[in-house]
Enzyme design. Structure first.
Site, mmCIF file in Angstrom:
data_model
loop_
_atom_site.group_PDB
_atom_site.id
_atom_site.type_symbol
_atom_site.label_atom_id
_atom_site.label_comp_id
_atom_site.label_asym_id
_atom_site.label_seq_id
_atom_site.Cartn_x
_atom_site.Cartn_y
_atom_site.Cartn_z
ATOM 1 N N ASN A 10 0.571 -1.232 0.145
ATOM 2 C CA ASN A 10 -0.206 -0.326 0.129
ATOM 3 C C ASN A 10 0.967 1.007 0.034
ATOM 4 O O ASN A 10 1.723 1.319 0.846
ATOM 5 C CB ASN A 10 -0.950 -0.160 1.208
ATOM 6 N N GLU A 11 1.029 2.418 -0.906
ATOM 7 C CA GLU A 11 1.502 3.087 -0.824
ATOM 8 C C GLU A 11 3.228 3.041 -1.007
ATOM 9 O O GLU A 11 3.175 3.262 0.079
ATOM 10 C CB GLU A 11 1.044 4.225 -0.745
ATOM 11 N N GLU B 69 -7.723 4.693 -4.854
ATOM 12 C CA GLU B 69 -8.779 5.367 -3.126
ATOM 13 C C GLU B 69 -8.686 6.809 -3.460
ATOM 14 O O GLU B 69 -8.644 7.070 -4.389
ATOM 15 C CB GLU B 69 -7.675 5.417 -1.851
ATOM 16 N N TRP C 44 -6.411 13.969 7.297
ATOM 17 C CA TRP C 44 -4.734 14.466 8.237
ATOM 18 C C TRP C 44 -4.420 15.423 7.437
ATOM 19 O O TRP C 44 -2.809 16.086 7.439
ATOM 20 C CB TRP C 44 -3.776 13.263 6.998
ATOM 21 N N GLU D 151 -7.530 7.106 12.495
ATOM 22 C CA GLU D 151 -7.986 7.387 11.418
ATOM 23 C C GLU D 151 -9.815 7.449 12.054
ATOM 24 O O GLU D 151 -9.932 7.960 10.541
ATOM 25 C CB GLU D 151 -7.750 6.598 10.028
ATOM 26 N N TYR E 67 -11.182 10.104 12.121
ATOM 27 C CA TYR E 67 -12.024 11.426 12.150
ATOM 28 C C TYR E 67 -12.498 11.281 10.570
ATOM 29 O O TYR E 67 -13.040 12.040 9.702
ATOM 30 C CB TYR E 67 -10.858 12.450 12.618
ATOM 31 N N HIS E 68 -11.700 10.536 9.693
ATOM 32 C CA HIS E 68 -11.775 10.562 8.178
ATOM 33 C C HIS E 68 -13.144 10.649 7.371
ATOM 34 O O HIS E 68 -13.399 9.827 8.439
ATOM 35 C CB HIS E 68 -10.995 9.149 7.704
#
Ligand code: GAL
Length: 680
Positions: free
Chosen positions: A161-162, A312, A320, A360, A362-363
């Protein structure tokens, strides 16, 4: 309209149940009791979600103890998704190793440049070069492939991932030294090409060479980036080799990249991947810089020169930024259509539902913690309904551009190592050239300097700072064959070793241009730039050019400034047969660059598909040999009208064929050059 196109495309999904245009979400079934899955999948289905990505952080659930695997829950999650007509991309979980692994084998943890070993609790804490980590990564990928490689509902794989964090652990250092030895053959060659007589850097052997990513010889810094690139490439190959023998060839393999991120050369890394996929997150705010985002989509399309996936994107907000403002109502849909307009065949939202805890919380999501839809769910459901309507029309189509912008990682790195003018951000500079091109030509490719340039009428290399002889030969051939090439400031200044080209800029193209840079100047104020009927300014950077051939013409020159630049050439051009080469020696103001771009497009005979469209309406065109599909996105907060060059059929809206379209604020129209069956 554009001529018929026959470019390839990537219809990556080969599955009877999967529509050609996919709406997807990142789903983490491991975070929820199985009894809740069906509830979530029912809501996905109601939003026309036909794709989930699962698994990419679930190593501790897949292999709870070393060598003990539990894939039963994944079998059940995939089967449950399939019952709701949802196909699956499987993520290999190597971006988040389990605690038993990092505890027992701390040598697999990454080491920062200042020598600190990472620890557990975050993610990406592994060393990308660790031989031991790669063994574990190979094994988990192989176990997954054995289990799911023939699962009909698994359409592809996302590796890790990334990719991002390089490591300075002993494995990485030894490999860097071996990499240098392989590149240079012997230490004498390295000393010569790096010019190590400077500051007594001369090396007796490869082990003496420091491993640094900053404050070092520019040759070393460039080679470190290339080594990092090759290491991510081999990191991918390690997992691809584990998956391939056990997987159906119809299952594609990709990884998710990050826009302008320059940690590695994405063209090299993509050589071993089947399709490109990227994560589209935007700067904080209610709106987004749609031209920047357009360029990032074009960048992703350029990695494999075919359609791509948005693996995504944000369902309104992220967690972030300093202040995580939510995109204004309507902008999430506008962004989804922009992705498709630029060649995406799938758009996936991160994430479906917030984890009950974790970094995460709050995402943005589609569901709240209680499992009910949050407001943006409806907008994404609308995207799903749109995709269902437009999928068949867009299947097999791709954008086709007559103009290309060259993105070159070597050059971006080299400038960033030695900016010389603090504001000379090579990405901002690339975008300064991209913006007017996008506005005037509307369909633009962003490609590597190594891409074939056949078929492009105009190629712009904004800051091709590192220029090898082979690359220069390719560009020269392009011009000789009738192409129009524009080089931006700082082009051709460096050789393959990040050393100075002795003949000055543009290095091996100076003789083709019939001119060169006599001196460069970092600017802290603007400098006037004038032409026969032209007036503007330069900022950040200005080069004093010098004409060396009677065939080379001065297009623009500087006005009064620091004395050195006064009345000196700022832009040169030379015709070569039907082609031309132009050198722009300064970072020009937007208006001037806009007008110059118009002249280049005219000279190269490039025509926009929808000339005269309002500037805040984005025009995208995807086509194949049978038809053209125009996608219009109104980025303005007010209504707009757009005239079409011919009668076209609406795909999303009901209505008659027309040669004019009205767009609501943030409205989208999809128009087909062929009659759409549903409207008959
Ligand atoms: C991406 C990452 C996801 C998630 C997302 C949040 O960079 O791949 O796992 O963290 O950011 O915006």
């Amino acid at each position: 309209m554009l001529a018929f196109v026959t470019t390839t495309h990537a219809q990556a999904t080969r599955h009877a149940d999967a529509p050609p245009l996919l709406l997807g979400v990142a789903w983490y079934p491991e975070q929820w009791p199985e009894a809740q899955w069906d509830h979530d999948l029912t809501l996905m289905q109601a939003a026309h979600v036909h794709l989930v990505r699962i698994g990419e952080f679930a190593w501790s659930r897949m292999e709870p103890r070393e060598g003990v695997y539990d894939f039963g829950w994944m079998d059940r999650a995939i089967a449950a998704a399939a019952r709701h007509h949802i196909v699956v991309v499987l993520g290999t979980p190597t971006a988040a190793p389990p605690a038993w692994l990092t505890q027992k084998y701390p040598d697999t943890l990454r080491v920062s440049e200042d020598g600190v070993r990472d620890e557990h609790g975050n993610r990406q804490q592994f060393s990308f070069a660790s031989t031991r980590y790669r063994r574990f990564a190979h094994d988990i990928a192989e176990q997954m492939a054995k289990r799911f490689g023939h699962n009909p509902d698994v359409v592809g794989w996302q590796l890790d991932n990334e990719y991002a964090a390089d490591s300075f652990d002993p494995d990485a250092k030894a490999q860097f030294h071996a990499w240098l030895q392989h590149r240079y053959g012997g230490i004498d060659a390295l000393n010569r090409r790096w010019a190590t007589a400077y500051w007594s850097q001369t090396y007796d052997n490869f082990e003496q060479i420091p491993v640094r990513a900053d404050h070092e010889n520019p040759a070393l810094l460039l080679d470190w980036k290339r080594f990092v690139t090759d290491t991510w490439r081999s990191y991918s190959i390690n997992q691809i080799d584990a998956i391939h023998p056990h997987a159906d060839p119809r299952q594609f393999i990709t990884t998710n990249t990050m826009g302008w991120f320059d940690g590695f050369d994405a063209y090299t890394v993509h050589q071993v991947l089947d399709i490109a996929a990227w994560d589209d997150y935007v700067d904080a705010g209610e709106d987004y810089d749609w031209v920047d985002n357009a360029a990032r989509h074009d960048l992703a399309r350029g990695y494999k020169r075919r359609n791509f996936w948005v693996m995504e994107t944000q369902p309104g907000s992220v967690n972030w930024h300093a202040t995580n403002v939510t995109l204004r109502k309507g902008v999430v849909r506008d962004m989804a259509w922009q992705a498709v307009g630029h060649g995406a065949d799938a758009v996936e939202y991160w994430q479906w539902r917030a984890a009950p805890n974790g970094q995460e919380e709050y995402h943005g999501t589609l569901l709240g913690a209680d499992g009910t839809p949050v407001p943006v769910y409806r907008e994404i459901q609308q995207v799903g309904a749109d995709f269902a309507k437009a999928g068949a029309v867009l299947a097999g189509t791709t954008p086709h551009a007559e103009v290309a912008v060259i993105n070159d990682f070597d050059g971006r790195w080299a400038i960033n190592f030695q900016r010389h003018a603090a504001n000379f951000d090579p990405v901002a500079e690339l975008k300064a050239f991209y913006r007017p091109l996008r506005a005037q030509a509307q369909v633009v490719d962003v490609v590597s300097v190594h891409a074939s340039l056949d078929g492009y009428k105009l190629v712009i290399a904004p800051a091709l700072n590192v220029l090898t002889d082979a690359e220069a030969a390719q560009l020269k051939a392009y011009v000789e064959q009738g192409g129009h090439l524009v080089l931006g400031p700082r082009s051709g200044m460096k050789n393959a070793d990040n050393g100075l080209q002795p003949q000055g800029q543009p290095g091996p193209l100076a003789s083709v241009l019939g001119g060169r840079v006599a001196q460069f100047y970092a600017l802290d104020k603007t400098v006037p730039v004038v032409g026969a009927a032209e007036q503007g300014s330069a900022k950040i950077w200005a080069e004093q050019l010098q004409v060396e051939s009677p065939q080379t013409q001065v297009v623009l020159h500087y006005g009064k400034s620091n004395g050195w630049l006064d009345d000196q050439p700022a832009v040169l051009t030379r015709q070569l047969g039907k082609g031309s080469i132009t050198y722009v020696g300064a970072w020009l103001d937007d208006g001037l660059l806009d007008r110059l771009t118009a002249s280049w497009l005219q000279e190269a005979d490039v025509h926009a598909p929808l000339p005269g469209a309002p500037q805040d309406v984005e025009v995208c065109v995807r086509g194949d040999a049978r038809h053209q599909v125009v996608i219009l996105i109104n980025h303005a907060a007010a209504a707009r009208r757009v005239s079409l060059p011919s009668t076209m059929w609406p795909v999303l809206a009901k209505g008659a064929a027309s040669n004019e379209v009205s767009l609501e604020p943030n409205g989208v129209a999809v128009l087909d050059s062929r009659e759409v069956a549903a409207n008959r």
